[in-house]
Design a protein around this motif. Sequence first.
Motif, short mmCIF file in Angstrom:
data_model
loop_
_atom_site.label_atom_id
_atom_site.label_comp_id
_atom_site.label_asym_id
_atom_site.label_seq_id
_atom_site.Cartn_x
_atom_site.Cartn_y
_atom_site.Cartn_z
N ASP A 51 20.09 46.95 40.55
CA ASP A 51 20.90 47.43 41.67
C ASP A 51 21.18 48.91 41.49
O ASP A 51 21.56 49.35 40.42
CB ASP A 51 22.22 46.65 41.75
N ASN A 52 20.99 49.66 42.55
CA ASN A 52 21.23 51.09 42.47
C ASN A 52 22.70 51.39 42.71
O ASN A 52 23.20 51.25 43.82
CB ASN A 52 20.36 51.81 43.52
N LEU A 53 23.41 51.78 41.66
CA LEU A 53 24.83 52.09 41.78
C LEU A 53 25.00 53.54 42.22
O LEU A 53 25.52 54.38 41.51
CB LEU A 53 25.54 51.83 40.44
N TYR A 54 24.50 53.80 43.45
CA TYR A 54 24.41 55.17 43.93
C TYR A 54 25.77 55.81 44.18
O TYR A 54 25.87 57.02 44.25
CB TYR A 54 23.60 55.20 45.23
N ASN A 55 26.82 55.03 44.37
CA ASN A 55 28.10 55.63 44.75
C ASN A 55 29.15 55.52 43.66
O ASN A 55 30.33 55.49 43.93
CB ASN A 55 28.64 54.99 46.04
N ASP A 56 28.71 55.46 42.40
CA ASP A 56 29.63 55.41 41.27
C ASP A 56 29.58 56.72 40.51
O ASP A 56 28.55 57.39 40.46
CB ASP A 56 29.28 54.23 40.35
N LEU A 57 30.70 57.06 39.91
CA LEU A 57 30.83 58.35 39.24
C LEU A 57 31.37 58.14 37.83
O LEU A 57 32.32 57.38 37.64
CB LEU A 57 31.80 59.23 40.04
N GLY A 58 30.76 58.79 36.88
CA GLY A 58 31.23 58.71 35.51
C GLY A 58 31.21 60.08 34.86
O GLY A 58 30.28 60.86 35.05
N PHE A 59 32.27 60.39 34.11
CA PHE A 59 32.27 61.64 33.35
C PHE A 59 33.20 61.50 32.16
O PHE A 59 34.09 60.66 32.12
CB PHE A 59 32.70 62.83 34.23
N ILE A 60 32.92 62.33 31.15
CA ILE A 60 33.72 62.32 29.92
C ILE A 60 34.47 63.64 29.83
O ILE A 60 33.91 64.71 30.07
CB ILE A 60 32.82 62.15 28.68
N ASN A 62 37.81 65.30 27.30
CA ASN A 62 38.86 65.15 26.29
C ASN A 62 38.92 63.74 25.71
O ASN A 62 39.97 63.11 25.65
CB ASN A 62 40.22 65.55 26.86
N ASP A 63 37.76 63.23 25.31
CA ASP A 63 37.64 61.92 24.68
C ASP A 63 38.04 60.76 25.59
O ASP A 63 38.44 59.70 25.13
CB ASP A 63 38.46 61.85 23.38
N LYS A 64 37.94 60.97 26.90
CA LYS A 64 38.18 59.89 27.86
C LYS A 64 36.91 59.68 28.67
O LYS A 64 36.29 60.64 29.13
CB LYS A 64 39.35 60.23 28.80
N LEU A 65 36.53 58.42 28.85
CA LEU A 65 35.41 58.07 29.71
C LEU A 65 35.99 57.64 31.05
O LEU A 65 36.59 56.57 31.17
CB LEU A 65 34.58 56.94 29.09
N MET A 66 35.81 58.47 32.05
CA MET A 66 36.37 58.22 33.38
C MET A 66 35.30 57.61 34.27
O MET A 66 34.23 58.20 34.47
CB MET A 66 36.87 59.53 33.99
N ILE A 67 35.59 56.44 34.80
CA ILE A 67 34.64 55.77 35.68
C ILE A 67 35.33 55.49 37.02
O ILE A 67 36.39 54.88 37.07
CB ILE A 67 34.12 54.46 35.07
N LEU A 68 34.71 55.97 38.09
CA LEU A 68 35.23 55.73 39.43
C LEU A 68 34.17 55.02 40.24
O LEU A 68 33.03 55.48 40.35
CB LEU A 68 35.62 57.05 40.12
N VAL A 69 34.55 53.89 40.80
CA VAL A 69 33.65 53.10 41.63
C VAL A 69 34.21 53.10 43.04
O VAL A 69 35.39 52.81 43.24
CB VAL A 69 33.53 51.66 41.09
N GLU A 70 33.38 53.43 44.00
CA GLU A 70 33.86 53.52 45.37
C GLU A 70 33.61 52.22 46.12
O GLU A 70 32.53 51.64 46.04
CB GLU A 70 33.15 54.67 46.10
N ALA A 71 34.63 51.76 46.85
CA ALA A 71 34.50 50.60 47.72
C ALA A 71 34.73 51.06 49.15
O ALA A 71 35.69 51.77 49.43
CB ALA A 71 35.52 49.52 47.36
N GLN A 72 33.85 50.68 50.05
CA GLN A 72 34.01 51.06 51.45
C GLN A 72 35.00 50.11 52.12
O GLN A 72 35.76 49.43 51.47
CB GLN A 72 32.65 51.08 52.13
#
Length: 279
Positions: A51-60, A62-72
């Motif tokens: 599945d192509n998770l085209y609308n998800d965002l991840g970045f690191i 200051n030692d934090k893994l930030m994951i944002l998943v968008e729901a329409q």
Amino acid sequence: MAKRTAKNSVFLDLFQNKSYLLKLYKTLHPEDTTATEDSLTDVTITNVLTDNLYNDLGFIVNDKLMILVEAQSTWTVNILVRVLLYLAQSYHEYFQRTSQDYYKSKKVRMPKPELYVIFTGSKGKKPDRIVLSEEFFKGADIDIEVRARVIYEGDTDDIINQYIVFCKVFNEQTKQHGTTQKAVMETIRICKDRNVLREYLLDREKEVVTIMMSLFDEEQIMKSFIKSERHEAAQDKVKEKAILMLQKGKISIDEIQTFFSELSDDEIEEVKGEIMQLA
């Protein structure tokens, strides 16, 4: 026609710009005064499993893994499954990128995960946090847990809220004009007038129009391919049936068109050729 994934495409394009990504992080962590654009590492995943998770965002940062998943606008707690898969894949790629071997005895280093869902529909009675064990296992004590904070439209003008407002304006315009270029252009005009993502839209208006518009987006191409494959498989079965009836003498070659009208002239010739080879 505007792409079905038009809003998602803007989401990715917007936050690929580190200045906007930093604004996003500052919205979530206003207390962190040390973060800079250079301290942000984009770890967005382009593909997980099939599945192509085209609308998800991840970045690191200051030692934090930030994951944002968008729901329409359609709400579903299944998004927690996406979060779980995204988190696992993000850690896998992190260990590879940092040359850490989790099969060895030395304890690996892991950035602390923070999980968010951005919901662009109406909040209603939806929760501010969703939890895997509560949603799928009736609150049982399970061996793995996923908790995600849900972000809705508020009364602030931060970058996340502006994006949610942008999505809602686009939804309103597609209701009036359909999924057309006019809906896209009106969305951009209205948002600039309302000071919603104004700087971004002024700088990248042509690019935004391009990424929101497509005659055939990837989903349409895939649907067309699947439809074509299914049609071809169905026609193969019809040809097999025609050959079987010919072999058993139930019909003659001249009667193929009569009993199997769904076959084209070329397919009928293929059937005749098969019979000639079997004779």
